[in-house]
Motif scaffolding. Sequence first.
Motif, PDB file in Angstrom:
ATOM      1  N   GLU A   1       0.810  -1.213   0.000  1.00  0.00           N
ATOM      2  CA  GLU A   1       0.000   0.000   0.000  1.00  0.00           C
ATOM      3  C   GLU A   1       0.850   1.273   0.000  1.00  0.00           C
ATOM      4  O   GLU A   1       0.296   2.380  -0.013  1.00  0.00           O
ATOM      5  N   ASP A   2       2.156   1.133   0.018  1.00  0.00           N
ATOM      6  CA  ASP A   2       3.037   2.290   0.138  1.00  0.00           C
ATOM      7  C   ASP A   2       3.889   2.469  -1.111  1.00  0.00           C
ATOM      8  O   ASP A   2       4.068   1.544  -1.902  1.00  0.00           O
ATOM      9  N   ASP A   3       4.427   3.676  -1.254  1.00  0.00           N
ATOM     10  CA  ASP A   3       5.496   3.917  -2.212  1.00  0.00           C
ATOM     11  C   ASP A   3       6.817   3.858  -1.462  1.00  0.00           C
ATOM     12  O   ASP A   3       6.888   4.163  -0.258  1.00  0.00           O
ATOM     13  N   VAL A   4       7.870   3.478  -2.175  1.00  0.00           N
ATOM     14  CA  VAL A   4       9.196   3.402  -1.562  1.00  0.00           C
ATOM     15  C   VAL A   4      10.181   4.099  -2.490  1.00  0.00           C
ATOM     16  O   VAL A   4      10.208   3.849  -3.697  1.00  0.00           O
ATOM     17  N   LEU A   5      10.983   4.993  -1.907  1.00  0.00           N
ATOM     18  CA  LEU A   5      12.028   5.704  -2.643  1.00  0.00           C
ATOM     19  C   LEU A   5      13.379   5.116  -2.247  1.00  0.00           C
ATOM     20  O   LEU A   5      13.653   4.901  -1.063  1.00  0.00           O
ATOM     21  N   TYR A   6      14.222   4.852  -3.240  1.00  0.00           N
ATOM     22  CA  TYR A   6      15.554   4.301  -3.001  1.00  0.00           C
ATOM     23  C   TYR A   6      16.593   5.291  -3.524  1.00  0.00           C
ATOM     24  O   TYR A   6      16.470   5.797  -4.645  1.00  0.00           O
ATOM     25  N   MET A   7      17.630   5.558  -2.720  1.00  0.00           N
ATOM     26  CA  MET A   7      18.659   6.524  -3.102  1.00  0.00           C
ATOM     27  C   MET A   7      20.040   5.999  -2.729  1.00  0.00           C
ATOM     28  O   MET A   7      20.202   5.366  -1.690  1.00  0.00           O
ATOM     29  N   SER A   8      21.005   6.281  -3.591  1.00  0.00           N
ATOM     30  CA  SER A   8      22.373   5.844  -3.307  1.00  0.00           C
ATOM     31  C   SER A   8      23.366   6.842  -3.877  1.00  0.00           C
ATOM     32  O   SER A   8      23.137   7.452  -4.923  1.00  0.00           O
ATOM     33  N   ALA A   9      24.487   6.991  -3.165  1.00  0.00           N
ATOM     34  CA  ALA A   9      25.575   7.832  -3.656  1.00  0.00           C
ATOM     35  C   ALA A   9      26.399   7.121  -4.714  1.00  0.00           C
ATOM     36  O   ALA A   9      27.297   7.717  -5.300  1.00  0.00           O
ATOM     37  N   GLU A  10      26.073   5.861  -4.971  1.00  0.00           N
ATOM     38  CA  GLU A  10      26.793   5.092  -5.993  1.00  0.00           C
ATOM     39  C   GLU A  10      25.837   4.652  -7.083  1.00  0.00           C
ATOM     40  O   GLU A  10      24.868   3.945  -6.821  1.00  0.00           O
ATOM     41  N   GLY A  11      26.093   5.096  -8.299  1.00  0.00           N
ATOM     42  CA  GLY A  11      25.289   4.663  -9.432  1.00  0.00           C
ATOM     43  C   GLY A  11      26.079   3.726 -10.321  1.00  0.00           C
ATOM     44  O   GLY A  11      27.250   3.441 -10.074  1.00  0.00           O
ATOM     45  N   GLY A  12      25.425   3.223 -11.367  1.00  0.00           N
ATOM     46  CA  GLY A  12      26.109   2.357 -12.314  1.00  0.00           C
ATOM     47  C   GLY A  12      25.754   0.897 -12.152  1.00  0.00           C
ATOM     48  O   GLY A  12      24.871   0.523 -11.376  1.00  0.00           O
ATOM     49  N   MET A  13      26.473   0.058 -12.876  1.00  0.00           N
ATOM     50  CA  MET A  13      26.124  -1.352 -12.996  1.00  0.00           C
ATOM     51  C   MET A  13      26.267  -2.132 -11.695  1.00  0.00           C
ATOM     52  O   MET A  13      25.628  -3.158 -11.517  1.00  0.00           O
ATOM     53  N   GLU A  14      27.097  -1.649 -10.763  1.00  0.00           N
ATOM     54  CA  GLU A  14      27.397  -2.444  -9.578  1.00  0.00           C
ATOM     55  C   GLU A  14      26.561  -2.062  -8.360  1.00  0.00           C
ATOM     56  O   GLU A  14      26.836  -2.530  -7.258  1.00  0.00           O
TER      57      GLU A  14
END
Length: 443
Positions: A138-151
């Motif tokens: 029933e919720d939305d979830v936001l995901y954030m990271s200082a590391e982007g890319g394939m790994e």
Amino acid sequence: MAQKAIREYDGKALFSKQWENYFSGFHYGFKSVLVTNGAELLAKAEEHGFEWLKQEPLVAKPDMLFGKRGKNDLVLFKTNKPGDVTLEEAAKWIDEKISHTTTLLSGQHGTLTHFIIEPFTPHTQEQEYYISATCVGEDDVLYMSAEGGMEVEDGWDEKVNEVVIPIDMSDADMEHAVKANIPADIPAKDRASFESFAVAFFKFYRDMNFAYLEINPIVMLEGNNMAILDLVARLDDTAGFMMKDVWGDIEYPTAFGMEDQSPEEKAIAEADSKSGASLKLTILNPLGRVWTMVAGGGASVVYADTIADFAEANGGSIADLANYGEYSGGPTTSETKFYADTIIDLMTRTKDAKGQDKILIIGGAIANFTDVAKTFTGIIQSFEENAQKMKEHNTRIYVRRGGPNYEKGLKDIKEAADRLGLYIEVYGPETHVTDIVRMALEK
């Protein structure tokens, strides 16, 4: 929620159309074309407004609803001037790719038909960030990271901050929750900008009725310039009647390789399109004796590789591996039962040619939010309906799982299998993620 995947190009175009309404403090220079062959790309470069195709270094990649294009060697770019990718090189590369069947590392295969071409964005790895949003229950979830890319998937729990945002949360409370959970390792010079972008990103995700929206990576450049390098998006089809004018003429393409899919693969793909979870199935060898139900996309790759290695090391072959796929993202009990029913039905259609036992690997890493007991309830229900067929094929079941409520899940599935007379071995996170493969194939 009925979800429909859209092309990366259409997702970026929707960002561009709505940019000033949500991201006015940033600049996004949307330059992107979608073509089906080299000649179409060359012709596009002659149109007004697309002169940049002849003037700037380019990046080309398929736009066909599958990820890990870099790992599949399906991204054309160069970083060493004067060796930048030219218009002519991109057109030649596209024509070469459409001339033959392409097989992905996942086992999916088909013909590439659509490509997205954009300017190459010079940047450093330190400028890459990750952000996504999806619906979980029933919720939305936001995901954030200082590391982007394939790994980014490697070490997800340590790298990615998760913010649960109830559907009735006010904008003020949402902004506070997002800003309070910005990853601590985002550099101070980018922190304020990332906070503002993350809040606007979530508003855009919710207002545009996305079911899933991911940018990986988003690149933060000088002067509040942004570059969206890779994007994955699924729209909530139930909102189509009220979003028609906003979304515009967006195409909902068939997933790569689906043209050659079996009825079972198509059924799972259809279930996946209507779910907030991820349900994937590729049949590699219907006569194979090792079948898998793996939770998680990264884990599915690890299990497939491990099964292939152990099979060959123990007198078998890679052909022993019957399928590749995953069930993840918090599937419901009924969705998990449907997935298990499909796997067990396929597994028990034919006896092994050498008279060997059939093996069912129910594996996975440690779940982030999936309730293990709930999903295992669906598997148990499938066992109860299919126990006799499984025993006729001497099926041995090996389970390894961790995550929310895993103790109850493991206890329930062990008790159910014992009650039904099925051979089962059950392990938790204290056992290495793929050790059940060794146990199963060395016997």
